[in-house]
Write a protein that holds these residues in place. Structure first.
Motif, PDB file in Angstrom:
ATOM      1  N   LYS A 147      11.171  37.377  -7.852  1.00 30.06           N
ATOM      2  CA  LYS A 147      10.668  37.985  -6.609  1.00 30.06           C
ATOM      3  C   LYS A 147      10.550  36.955  -5.491  1.00 30.06           C
ATOM      4  CE  LYS A 147       8.426  42.154  -8.064  1.00 30.06           C
ATOM      5  NZ  LYS A 147       9.596  42.993  -7.996  1.00 30.06           N
ATOM      6  N   LEU A 148      10.053  35.740  -5.839  1.00 28.43           N
ATOM      7  CA  LEU A 148       9.889  34.706  -4.820  1.00 28.43           C
ATOM      8  C   LEU A 148      11.233  34.199  -4.309  1.00 28.43           C
ATOM      9  CD1 LEU A 148       6.865  32.707  -6.271  1.00 28.43           C
ATOM     10  CD2 LEU A 148       6.879  34.249  -4.309  1.00 28.43           C
ATOM     11  N   LYS A 149      12.235  34.171  -5.178  1.00 27.66           N
ATOM     12  CA  LYS A 149      13.566  33.728  -4.743  1.00 27.66           C
ATOM     13  C   LYS A 149      14.172  34.697  -3.738  1.00 27.66           C
ATOM     14  CE  LYS A 149      15.062  30.824  -8.559  1.00 27.66           C
ATOM     15  NZ  LYS A 149      16.024  30.653  -9.673  1.00 27.66           N
ATOM     16  N   GLN A 150      13.799  35.973  -3.819  1.00 27.59           N
ATOM     17  CA  GLN A 150      14.319  36.967  -2.885  1.00 27.59           C
ATOM     18  C   GLN A 150      13.667  36.862  -1.512  1.00 27.59           C
ATOM     19  OE1 GLN A 150      13.624  40.692  -4.827  1.00 27.59           O
ATOM     20  NE2 GLN A 150      15.291  40.421  -6.302  1.00 27.59           N
ATOM     21  N   MET A 151      12.470  36.301  -1.477  1.00 28.37           N
ATOM     22  CA  MET A 151      11.725  36.222  -0.219  1.00 28.37           C
ATOM     23  C   MET A 151      12.120  34.959   0.550  1.00 28.37           C
ATOM     24  SD  MET A 151       8.050  37.472  -1.576  1.00 28.37           S
ATOM     25  CE  MET A 151       7.448  38.110  -0.044  1.00 28.37           C
ATOM     26  N   ASP A 152      11.865  34.982   1.869  1.00 26.64           N
ATOM     27  CA  ASP A 152      12.215  33.847   2.713  1.00 26.64           C
ATOM     28  C   ASP A 152      10.935  33.206   3.256  1.00 26.64           C
ATOM     29  OD1 ASP A 152      13.798  32.055   4.158  1.00 26.64           O
ATOM     30  OD2 ASP A 152      13.697  33.322   5.944  1.00 26.64           O
ATOM     31  N   PHE A 153      10.678  31.974   2.824  1.00 29.43           N
ATOM     32  CA  PHE A 153       9.541  31.204   3.325  1.00 29.43           C
ATOM     33  C   PHE A 153      10.080  30.101   4.223  1.00 29.43           C
ATOM     34  CE2 PHE A 153       8.107  33.051  -0.690  1.00 29.43           C
ATOM     35  CZ  PHE A 153       6.940  33.660  -0.292  1.00 29.43           C
ATOM     36  N   LYS A 154       9.208  29.441   4.951  1.00 31.36           N
ATOM     37  CA  LYS A 154       9.637  28.389   5.876  1.00 31.36           C
ATOM     38  C   LYS A 154      10.096  27.126   5.158  1.00 31.36           C
ATOM     39  CE  LYS A 154       6.423  29.923   9.392  1.00 31.36           C
ATOM     40  NZ  LYS A 154       5.016  30.148   9.213  1.00 31.36           N
ATOM     41  N   VAL A 155       9.816  27.043   3.870  1.00 29.98           N
ATOM     42  CA  VAL A 155      10.200  25.865   3.088  1.00 29.98           C
ATOM     43  C   VAL A 155      11.067  26.290   1.907  1.00 29.98           C
ATOM     44  CG1 VAL A 155       8.182  24.494   3.724  1.00 29.98           C
ATOM     45  CG2 VAL A 155       8.075  25.965   1.732  1.00 29.98           C
ATOM     46  N   ASP A 156      11.805  25.338   1.365  1.00 32.65           N
ATOM     47  CA  ASP A 156      12.615  25.585   0.188  1.00 32.65           C
ATOM     48  C   ASP A 156      11.726  25.426  -1.043  1.00 32.65           C
ATOM     49  OD1 ASP A 156      15.043  26.059  -1.193  1.00 32.65           O
ATOM     50  OD2 ASP A 156      15.180  23.918  -1.645  1.00 32.65           O
ATOM     51  N   LEU A 157      11.685  26.446  -1.888  1.00 29.20           N
ATOM     52  CA  LEU A 157      10.815  26.416  -3.059  1.00 29.20           C
ATOM     53  C   LEU A 157      11.600  26.056  -4.315  1.00 29.20           C
ATOM     54  CD1 LEU A 157       8.719  29.670  -2.476  1.00 29.20           C
ATOM     55  CD2 LEU A 157       8.136  27.337  -1.828  1.00 29.20           C
ATOM     56  N   GLN A 158      11.015  25.196  -5.134  1.00 32.61           N
ATOM     57  CA  GLN A 158      11.554  24.899  -6.470  1.00 32.61           C
ATOM     58  C   GLN A 158      10.509  25.295  -7.502  1.00 32.61           C
ATOM     59  OE1 GLN A 158      11.499  21.716  -4.431  1.00 32.61           O
ATOM     60  NE2 GLN A 158      13.407  22.367  -3.463  1.00 32.61           N
ATOM     61  N   PHE A 159      10.987  25.704  -8.661  1.00 28.61           N
ATOM     62  CA  PHE A 159      10.104  26.147  -9.731  1.00 28.61           C
ATOM     63  C   PHE A 159      10.254  25.156 -10.872  1.00 28.61           C
ATOM     64  CE2 PHE A 159      11.750  29.664  -7.255  1.00 28.61           C
ATOM     65  CZ  PHE A 159      10.578  30.231  -6.787  1.00 28.61           C
ATOM     66  N   VAL A 160       9.174  24.413 -11.155  1.00 22.98           N
ATOM     67  CA  VAL A 160       9.236  23.323 -12.134  1.00 22.98           C
ATOM     68  C   VAL A 160       8.119  23.467 -13.170  1.00 22.98           C
ATOM     69  CG1 VAL A 160      10.305  21.726 -10.487  1.00 22.98           C
ATOM     70  CG2 VAL A 160       7.832  21.812 -10.672  1.00 22.98           C
ATOM     71  N   ASN A 161       8.186  22.618 -14.186  1.00 27.57           N
ATOM     72  CA  ASN A 161       7.144  22.530 -15.233  1.00 27.57           C
ATOM     73  C   ASN A 161       6.878  23.872 -15.910  1.00 27.57           C
ATOM     74  OD1 ASN A 161       6.856  19.842 -14.582  1.00 27.57           O
ATOM     75  ND2 ASN A 161       5.115  20.190 -13.231  1.00 27.57           N
ATOM     76  N   PHE A 162       7.941  24.587 -16.255  1.00 26.65           N
ATOM     77  CA  PHE A 162       7.763  25.873 -16.949  1.00 26.65           C
ATOM     78  C   PHE A 162       7.276  25.580 -18.355  1.00 26.65           C
ATOM     79  CE2 PHE A 162       8.643  29.845 -18.936  1.00 26.65           C
ATOM     80  CZ  PHE A 162       8.551  30.789 -17.932  1.00 26.65           C
TER      81      PHE A 162
END
Length: 164
Positions: A147-162
């Motif tokens: 869901k977050l990947k589909q949204m557009d935020f002002k910064v580039d988001l990475q998903f880490v430490n799963f």
């Protein structure tokens, strides 16, 4: 008893890749015919890029070259925060581009609100310049990422430490 799974949402930039992109841009400027005799230059200083051009057109050309090199290196253009164009010495113009690292408080609040709005059974938590999301079900966490990947935020988001 099920244990909690979690992951962190961060906005990080590999400064070595930025340095490589700046160096490639400087090399291309020194070799291109349209920049012969030009005072145009580019330099990386701490966490900002300083660009000098003969005029607005040359400055924009340097920025275009830099953006191409940065994208090829896998860095999002959202990580660049462009300052205003200032006049510099000898009739040149200068622009400072800051490199955004970390998620600011306002963006973190937007991310948390988006996660809560999704009605998934996960708990977001703001921790300094990142957001930690935890939940009992791995599928809920993966759906949150989607869901977050589909949204557009002002910064580039990475998903880490799963962690599971």
């Amino acid at each position: 008893m099920a244990k909690d799974c979690s992951f962190d949402i961060v906005s990080d930039v590999d400064m070595q890749e930025v340095d490589n992109a700046v160096n490639q841009t400087a090399k291309e400027i020194s070799q291109r015919f349209d920049f012969r005799g030009s005072k145009s230059s580019i330099a990386l200083e701490a966490e900002e890029i300083k660009i000098i051009g003969d005029d607005d057109y040359k400055l924009q050309s340097v920025i275009d070259i830099l953006q191409t090199k940065i994208v090829k290196r896998g860095i999002s253009l959202k990580a660049l925060d462009y300052g205003k164009v200032d006049p510099a010495s000898h009739g040149t113009v200068r622009q400072i581009i800051k490199i955004k690292k970390g998620i600011d408080k306002e963006t973190a609040k937007l991310v948390v609100a988006a996660i809560k709005e999704s009605k998934l059974k996960v708990q977001p938590q703001i921790m300094d310049d990142q957001v930690r999301v935890s939940g009992k079900n791995k599928d809920d966490l993966q759906n949150t990422i989607a869901k977050l990947k589909q949204m557009d935020f002002k910064v580039d988001l990475q998903f880490v430490n799963f962690r599971s």
